[in-house]
Scaffold this motif. Structure first.
Motif, PDB file in Angstrom:
ATOM      1  N   ILE A  82     -40.709  -8.047  86.348  1.00 49.72           N
ATOM      2  CA  ILE A  82     -41.349  -6.597  85.812  1.00 49.72           C
ATOM      3  C   ILE A  82     -41.522  -5.322  87.278  1.00 49.72           C
ATOM      4  N   LEU A  83     -41.264  -3.742  86.894  1.00 47.17           N
ATOM      5  CA  LEU A  83     -41.306  -2.901  88.324  1.00 47.17           C
ATOM      6  C   LEU A  83     -42.505  -2.549  87.463  1.00 47.17           C
ATOM      7  N   ALA A  84     -44.092  -2.301  88.274  1.00 47.95           N
ATOM      8  CA  ALA A  84     -45.065  -1.889  86.870  1.00 47.95           C
ATOM      9  C   ALA A  84     -45.807  -0.932  87.859  1.00 47.95           C
ATOM     10  N   GLY A  85     -46.697  -0.386  87.609  1.00 49.96           N
ATOM     11  CA  GLY A  85     -47.939   0.783  88.295  1.00 49.96           C
ATOM     12  C   GLY A  85     -49.190   0.939  87.596  1.00 49.96           C
ATOM     13  N   HIS A  86     -49.327   1.814  88.258  1.00 52.90           N
ATOM     14  CA  HIS A  86     -50.754   2.844  88.373  1.00 52.90           C
ATOM     15  C   HIS A  86     -50.519   4.117  87.512  1.00 52.90           C
ATOM     16  N   ASP A  87     -51.973   4.824  86.811  1.00 47.95           N
ATOM     17  CA  ASP A  87     -52.038   6.066  86.563  1.00 47.95           C
ATOM     18  C   ASP A  87     -51.134   6.234  86.515  1.00 47.95           C
ATOM     19  N   TYR A  88     -50.985   6.085  85.172  1.00 47.04           N
ATOM     20  CA  TYR A  88     -50.271   6.306  83.963  1.00 47.04           C
ATOM     21  C   TYR A  88     -50.504   7.100  82.945  1.00 47.04           C
ATOM     22  N   THR A  89     -51.625   8.380  83.372  1.00 49.06           N
ATOM     23  CA  THR A  89     -52.795   9.070  82.904  1.00 49.06           C
ATOM     24  C   THR A  89     -52.318  10.753  82.333  1.00 49.06           C
ATOM     25  N   GLN A  90     -53.107  10.983  81.674  1.00 53.93           N
ATOM     26  CA  GLN A  90     -52.634  12.275  81.756  1.00 53.93           C
ATOM     27  C   GLN A  90     -53.311  13.433  82.696  1.00 53.93           C
ATOM     28  N   SER A  91     -54.329  13.009  83.617  1.00 55.64           N
ATOM     29  CA  SER A  91     -54.559  13.146  85.110  1.00 55.64           C
ATOM     30  C   SER A  91     -53.342  13.370  86.019  1.00 55.64           C
ATOM     31  N   TRP A  92     -52.361  12.233  85.863  1.00 50.69           N
ATOM     32  CA  TRP A  92     -51.114  12.702  86.828  1.00 50.69           C
ATOM     33  C   TRP A  92     -50.337  12.773  86.445  1.00 50.69           C
ATOM     34  N   PRO A  93     -49.655  13.761  85.458  1.00 51.39           N
ATOM     35  CA  PRO A  93     -48.557  14.023  85.471  1.00 51.39           C
ATOM     36  C   PRO A  93     -47.665  13.377  85.992  1.00 51.39           C
ATOM     37  N   GLY A  94     -47.411  13.418  87.146  1.00 53.44           N
ATOM     38  CA  GLY A  94     -46.172  13.008  88.158  1.00 53.44           C
ATOM     39  C   GLY A  94     -45.541  12.045  88.067  1.00 53.44           C
ATOM     40  N   VAL A  95     -47.412  10.532  87.514  1.00 53.48           N
ATOM     41  CA  VAL A  95     -46.835   9.619  87.138  1.00 53.48           C
ATOM     42  C   VAL A  95     -45.916   9.250  86.135  1.00 53.48           C
ATOM     43  N   VAL A  96     -46.443   9.585  84.815  1.00 58.47           N
ATOM     44  CA  VAL A  96     -45.987  10.212  83.601  1.00 58.47           C
ATOM     45  C   VAL A  96     -44.637  10.816  83.754  1.00 58.47           C
ATOM     46  N   GLU A  97     -44.165  11.840  84.299  1.00 62.45           N
ATOM     47  CA  GLU A  97     -42.558  12.328  84.011  1.00 62.45           C
ATOM     48  C   GLU A  97     -42.106  11.517  84.930  1.00 62.45           C
ATOM     49  N   ALA A  98     -42.065  10.853  86.005  1.00 63.79           N
ATOM     50  CA  ALA A  98     -41.325  10.351  86.671  1.00 63.79           C
ATOM     51  C   ALA A  98     -40.772   8.827  86.194  1.00 63.79           C
ATOM     52  N   VAL A  99     -41.564   8.044  85.475  1.00 62.52           N
ATOM     53  CA  VAL A  99     -42.064   6.915  85.041  1.00 62.52           C
ATOM     54  C   VAL A  99     -40.934   7.046  83.122  1.00 62.52           C
ATOM     55  N   ASP A 100     -41.108   7.834  82.600  1.00 68.09           N
ATOM     56  CA  ASP A 100     -40.635   8.496  81.265  1.00 68.09           C
ATOM     57  C   ASP A 100     -39.508   8.565  81.713  1.00 68.09           C
ATOM     58  N   GLU A 101     -38.743   9.562  82.629  1.00 70.10           N
ATOM     59  CA  GLU A 101     -37.743   9.983  83.125  1.00 70.10           C
ATOM     60  C   GLU A 101     -36.362   8.766  83.346  1.00 70.10           C
ATOM     61  N   THR A 134     -43.989   0.163  78.669  1.00 72.41           N
ATOM     62  CA  THR A 134     -45.563   0.231  78.296  1.00 72.41           C
ATOM     63  C   THR A 134     -46.892   0.057  78.846  1.00 72.41           C
ATOM     64  N   ALA A 135     -47.592   0.527  77.816  1.00 71.05           N
ATOM     65  CA  ALA A 135     -48.596   1.389  79.154  1.00 71.05           C
ATOM     66  C   ALA A 135     -50.063   1.611  78.189  1.00 71.05           C
ATOM     67  N   ASP A 136     -51.038   0.821  79.333  1.00 73.73           N
ATOM     68  CA  ASP A 136     -52.582   0.300  78.810  1.00 73.73           C
ATOM     69  C   ASP A 136     -53.461   1.414  78.518  1.00 73.73           C
ATOM     70  N   LEU A 137     -54.404   2.150  78.051  1.00 75.19           N
ATOM     71  CA  LEU A 137     -55.815   3.056  77.996  1.00 75.19           C
ATOM     72  C   LEU A 137     -56.182   2.781  79.165  1.00 75.19           C
ATOM     73  N   TRP A 138     -55.744   2.158  79.714  1.00 74.38           N
ATOM     74  CA  TRP A 138     -56.369   2.513  82.010  1.00 74.38           C
ATOM     75  C   TRP A 138     -55.597   2.775  83.025  1.00 74.38           C
ATOM     76  N   GLY A 139     -54.359   3.395  82.744  1.00 72.89           N
ATOM     77  CA  GLY A 139     -53.613   4.046  83.293  1.00 72.89           C
ATOM     78  C   GLY A 139     -52.235   2.833  84.032  1.00 72.89           C
ATOM     79  N   ASP A 140     -52.289   1.717  83.466  1.00 71.95           N
ATOM     80  CA  ASP A 140     -51.341   1.042  84.312  1.00 71.95           C
ATOM     81  C   ASP A 140     -50.376   0.565  82.983  1.00 71.95           C
ATOM     82  N   TRP A 141     -48.727   0.775  83.524  1.00 73.96           N
ATOM     83  CA  TRP A 141     -47.332   0.798  82.822  1.00 73.96           C
ATOM     84  C   TRP A 141     -46.798   0.174  83.481  1.00 73.96           C
TER      85      TRP A 141
END
Length: 138
Positions: free
Chosen positions: A88-107, A117-124
């Motif tokens: 598993i490679l995982a991380g934190h702050d996969y939220t709208q507050s941190w768009p750079g995290v979401v963009e990099a992970v999704d890309e 896979t992400a939860d409501l607290w921003g873990d992915w």
């Protein structure tokens, strides 16, 4: 074994509201809480420098560093190769507050056909596929 990587440095590009005194306090707290465990190794380096200090075939890597796109992308790209198949490679702050995290992970996931896979607290997390051995023809 648990490897903890952090430079404990409030460098200029670090846009969160931390200073070096706070970083030193965080480092001391981590060492106080975890130092008694013999299976913890503290690596006081930036993540791009620390990856060379780690063994390959890690079960789990958790990223919670600089939240800007280029840093997250770099961390994912650097650490993915040392995660073992099925790991598993995982991380934190996969939220709208941190768009750079979401963009990099999704890309990263989209380029490799992986599911995020992400939860409501921003873990992915991403699970590294297990490469199947080619079947032998009888």
């Amino acid at each position: 074994k648990l490897y903890l990587i952090d430079p404990y440095d409030a460098y200029e590009e670090y846009l969160e509201d931390w200073n070096n005194q706070m970083m030193t306090e965080a480092e001391n707290t981590a060492k106080e809480k975890l130092g008694a465990f013999g299976n913890v190794k503290f690596i006081k380096k930036y993540s791009e420098d620390a990856v060379a200090d780690l063994p390959e075939n890690l079960d789990f890597v958790y990223i919670d560093g600089n939240h800007e796109y280029e840093y997250v992308k770099s961390d994912i790209t650097n650490y993915w190769p040392i995660v073992k198949e099925g790991g598993i490679l995982a991380g934190h702050d996969y939220t709208q507050s941190w768009p750079g995290v979401v963009e990099a992970v999704d890309e990263f996931a989209n380029q490799r056909g992986l599911n995020v896979t992400a939860d409501l607290w921003g873990d992915w997390f991403l699970q590294k596929p297990i490469e199947k051995e080619p079947e032998t023809v009888k």
